[in-house]
Design an enzyme around this catalytic site. Sequence first.
Site, mmCIF file in Angstrom:
data_model
loop_
_atom_site.group_PDB
_atom_site.id
_atom_site.type_symbol
_atom_site.label_atom_id
_atom_site.label_comp_id
_atom_site.label_asym_id
_atom_site.label_seq_id
_atom_site.Cartn_x
_atom_site.Cartn_y
_atom_site.Cartn_z
ATOM 1 N N LYS A 36 -1.858 -3.032 6.866
ATOM 2 C CA LYS A 36 -2.546 -4.185 6.318
ATOM 3 C C LYS A 36 -3.365 -4.858 7.414
ATOM 4 O O LYS A 36 -4.441 -5.375 7.179
ATOM 5 C CB LYS A 36 -1.510 -5.191 5.794
ATOM 6 C CG LYS A 36 -0.725 -4.671 4.635
ATOM 7 C CD LYS A 36 0.424 -5.603 4.264
ATOM 8 C CE LYS A 36 1.640 -5.400 5.116
ATOM 9 N NZ LYS A 36 2.876 -5.940 4.527
ATOM 10 N N HIS A 70 4.136 1.437 2.184
ATOM 11 C CA HIS A 70 5.364 0.803 1.670
ATOM 12 C C HIS A 70 5.947 1.622 0.524
ATOM 13 O O HIS A 70 7.162 1.795 0.419
ATOM 14 C CB HIS A 70 5.085 -0.616 1.158
ATOM 15 C CG HIS A 70 4.348 -1.455 2.146
ATOM 16 N ND1 HIS A 70 3.055 -1.862 1.953
ATOM 17 C CD2 HIS A 70 4.719 -1.920 3.359
ATOM 18 C CE1 HIS A 70 2.662 -2.555 2.993
ATOM 19 N NE2 HIS A 70 3.651 -2.605 3.873
ATOM 20 N N CYS A 93 2.621 -10.340 19.780
ATOM 21 C CA CYS A 93 1.787 -9.845 18.667
ATOM 22 C C CYS A 93 2.356 -10.428 17.384
ATOM 23 O O CYS A 93 3.497 -10.140 17.015
ATOM 24 C CB CYS A 93 1.787 -8.319 18.590
ATOM 25 S SG CYS A 93 1.014 -7.734 17.045
ATOM 26 N N HIS A 105 -0.941 -2.251 16.643
ATOM 27 C CA HIS A 105 -2.053 -2.636 15.771
ATOM 28 C C HIS A 105 -3.425 -2.576 16.440
ATOM 29 O O HIS A 105 -4.444 -2.605 15.750
ATOM 30 C CB HIS A 105 -1.834 -4.065 15.239
ATOM 31 C CG HIS A 105 -0.659 -4.180 14.347
ATOM 32 N ND1 HIS A 105 0.593 -4.566 14.793
ATOM 33 C CD2 HIS A 105 -0.513 -3.920 13.027
ATOM 34 C CE1 HIS A 105 1.438 -4.556 13.779
ATOM 35 N NE2 HIS A 105 0.797 -4.161 12.704
ATOM 36 N N CYS A 145 -2.351 -5.088 21.163
ATOM 37 C CA CYS A 145 -1.034 -4.645 20.693
ATOM 38 C C CYS A 145 -0.986 -3.117 20.630
ATOM 39 O O CYS A 145 -1.917 -2.498 20.109
ATOM 40 C CB CYS A 145 -0.774 -5.242 19.312
ATOM 41 S SG CYS A 145 0.561 -4.406 18.442
ATOM 42 N N LYS A 204 -2.488 4.915 11.503
ATOM 43 C CA LYS A 204 -1.433 4.366 10.647
ATOM 44 C C LYS A 204 -2.078 3.464 9.593
ATOM 45 O O LYS A 204 -2.926 2.644 9.909
ATOM 46 C CB LYS A 204 -0.468 3.523 11.484
ATOM 47 C CG LYS A 204 0.649 2.943 10.647
ATOM 48 C CD LYS A 204 1.402 1.819 11.358
ATOM 49 C CE LYS A 204 2.469 1.250 10.436
ATOM 50 N NZ LYS A 204 2.894 -0.097 10.789
ATOM 51 N N CYS A 209 3.323 -7.863 14.657
ATOM 52 C CA CYS A 209 4.639 -7.233 14.875
ATOM 53 C C CYS A 209 5.742 -8.277 14.907
ATOM 54 O O CYS A 209 6.913 -7.927 14.810
ATOM 55 C CB CYS A 209 4.702 -6.499 16.212
ATOM 56 S SG CYS A 209 3.620 -5.092 16.368
ATOM 57 N N HIS A 215 0.857 -1.203 0.000
ATOM 58 C CA HIS A 215 0.000 0.000 0.000
ATOM 59 C C HIS A 215 0.885 1.241 0.000
ATOM 60 O O HIS A 215 2.120 1.143 -0.080
ATOM 61 C CB HIS A 215 -0.969 -0.040 1.179
ATOM 62 C CG HIS A 215 -0.332 -0.164 2.536
ATOM 63 N ND1 HIS A 215 0.451 0.826 3.082
ATOM 64 C CD2 HIS A 215 -0.359 -1.153 3.463
ATOM 65 C CE1 HIS A 215 0.865 0.451 4.275
ATOM 66 N NE2 HIS A 215 0.406 -0.755 4.532
HETATM 67 N N1 MSP Z 1 9.408 -7.031 7.735
HETATM 68 C C1 MSP Z 1 9.542 -5.987 8.680
HETATM 69 C C2 MSP Z 1 10.816 -5.213 8.450
HETATM 70 C C3 MSP Z 1 12.074 -6.005 8.495
HETATM 71 S S1 MSP Z 1 13.485 -5.038 8.130
HETATM 72 C C4 MSP Z 1 14.783 -5.985 8.525
HETATM 73 C C5 MSP Z 1 8.353 -5.037 8.566
HETATM 74 N N2 MSP Z 1 7.674 -5.083 7.414
HETATM 75 S S2 MSP Z 1 6.375 -4.187 7.092
HETATM 76 O O1 MSP Z 1 6.005 -4.561 5.749
HETATM 77 O O2 MSP Z 1 5.390 -4.340 8.096
HETATM 78 O O3 MSP Z 1 6.820 -2.693 7.162
HETATM 79 C C6 MSP Z 1 8.030 -2.261 6.635
HETATM 80 C C7 MSP Z 1 8.080 -0.787 6.510
HETATM 81 O O4 MSP Z 1 7.022 -0.315 5.686
HETATM 82 C C8 MSP Z 1 7.926 0.062 7.774
HETATM 83 O O5 MSP Z 1 9.060 0.183 8.554
HETATM 84 C C9 MSP Z 1 7.684 1.386 7.149
HETATM 85 O O6 MSP Z 1 8.905 1.909 6.669
HETATM 86 C C10 MSP Z 1 6.799 1.025 5.963
HETATM 87 N N3 MSP Z 1 5.402 1.232 6.297
HETATM 88 C C11 MSP Z 1 4.404 0.325 6.455
HETATM 89 N N4 MSP Z 1 3.250 1.005 6.725
HETATM 90 C C12 MSP Z 1 3.510 2.333 6.740
HETATM 91 C C13 MSP Z 1 2.757 3.490 6.919
HETATM 92 N N5 MSP Z 1 1.457 3.472 7.133
HETATM 93 N N6 MSP Z 1 3.417 4.673 6.848
HETATM 94 C C14 MSP Z 1 4.762 4.773 6.598
HETATM 95 N N7 MSP Z 1 5.482 3.689 6.422
HETATM 96 C C15 MSP Z 1 4.887 2.470 6.488
HETATM 97 O O7 MSP Z 1 8.111 -4.303 9.501
#
Ligand code: MSP
Length: 506
Positions: free
Chosen positions: A298, A23, A128, A149, A146, A295, A131, A20
Amino acid sequence: MSDGHFYLTTPIYYVNAAPHVGHAYTTIMSDIIARHHRQRAEDVFFLTGTDEHGAKIAQSAAAAGRSPREHADALSAQFRELARTVDATNDFFIRTTDEHHVAEVQRQLTVMHDNGDIYKGSYGGWYCTACEAFYPEGDLRDGNLCPVHGTPVQWMEEENHFFRLSAFRDRLLALYDERPDFVLPASRYNEARRMIELGLEDLSISRSQISWGVPIPWDPEQVVYVWVDALFNYWTALTYAPGAPERFWPPDLHVLGKDILKFHAVIWPALLMSAGIELPRRMTIHGYVLKGGEKMSKTTGNIVDPFPFIDRYGLDPLRYYLTREIRFGEDGTFSAEGFDARYHAELANEYGNLLNRTVTMIGRYREGVVPPDRGRDAELAAEIDDTVAKVVTAFDAVDPTRAADEIWVLVRRLNRLVEERAPWKLAKDDAAAEDLDQVLFSLAAGLRAVSVLLWPIMPERCGAALAALGQHADGPPLAAAAFAQPLAGTAVAPCPPLFPRIEVEP
Ligand code: MSP
């Protein structure tokens, strides 16, 4: 930066659901930083990828009626596609299911085990799965939820292998003392430092109840805790990505969201200390992209899909909007109205129009050739070079929003120049020919600087602007932004509007 190298990383994304805007945000901000450093003639290695092991992925695979492997393949492909769609210039895409990654994680764990930093013990705590982390009771929201979340946590108890994180407290504090810019911004540095000061518990680094993971080399009944497996991606990628990129270690910059601060700022350096590997130089922590005050996630389901915005406005406006609207390091709200407003007011009117007017006037009054600098506007010349310096400083402080703001000050200054000097009036007065030369030259030089500086944010549109100004359009070096760079005598070419007006559907 070390020896002309610049290694930067995004977090690797969980493959539990489709990507989304959150990311896209991290990948785009990282890409902007990567492109800026390439403009400085640095040798950049930019890494992104997917995090594919652990309970969270196994559960989402089961829910989708697929094996974890099939599920990971399908979703990893979507994240790879996202990187392409947002024009990310990553040099490699790592998957934690890559066999070389798995083997190298096992190798490093063996080193840590041999060093006496891993022992067997038992542990119970609130977990969680979203997380993939335990939380102390005091950190939970009311009703055992959590803190990130707002979803229920589970009590988990098992016999695991533990990493002696507690033993690294003094070494971590010494690291923080020595390197006040280890974590940016300063508020996050302080937050991470406080976590270390408050004391660290040893970390369970294996799981016995799941099988979707990297087997512990000396105890294959257990798999490596997904966060340890994931963090090592930054190291393992350089051991097998094409082009022998080992020379890029250590990372110059990890880019990540604030939700995963502790893993990167506390646990990761301790893992590296234990493995005897040089530590990353800096990490920068950005805020959340919010939707309706929450925030985007997903797990909670309140997501914005970036693709319709890209379809309607194009990719570069999305990259620009995210950079300007969400102050880097802080939370910011993504809204369709805000997007449209910035698109029309800033991109279409202030930048796109200015380019069109400038090229049209050079066409009409100077036969399409940039006139000479008459040396009559030293003030603007200094402002242009000053903007270049400010943008470099902003990127050194890892602040793309400030960089964009500085560039926009110049865009507005150039618009004022047109209003104040009214070239169409100067054109009617033969005695003002040199003044007109000056205004047109200054506008072209100013727009060139703006387009070179904005290029990491909007590579395609700024490339078109530079081409219209008769300039090198693809990956222009930062040096090309300087006022003194040759420009007079260059032929300009009219181009279609950079940012055509978009009708908003009723
Ligand atoms: N897999 C772990 C990271 C491991 S790194 C060794 C993880 N993945 S994640 O897909 O949940 O999220 C990764 C990153 O996506 C977050 O740290 C952040 O940078 C970005 N984001 C996910 N949702 C976000 C928002 N709503 N806003 C900004 N960044 C977001 O955590």
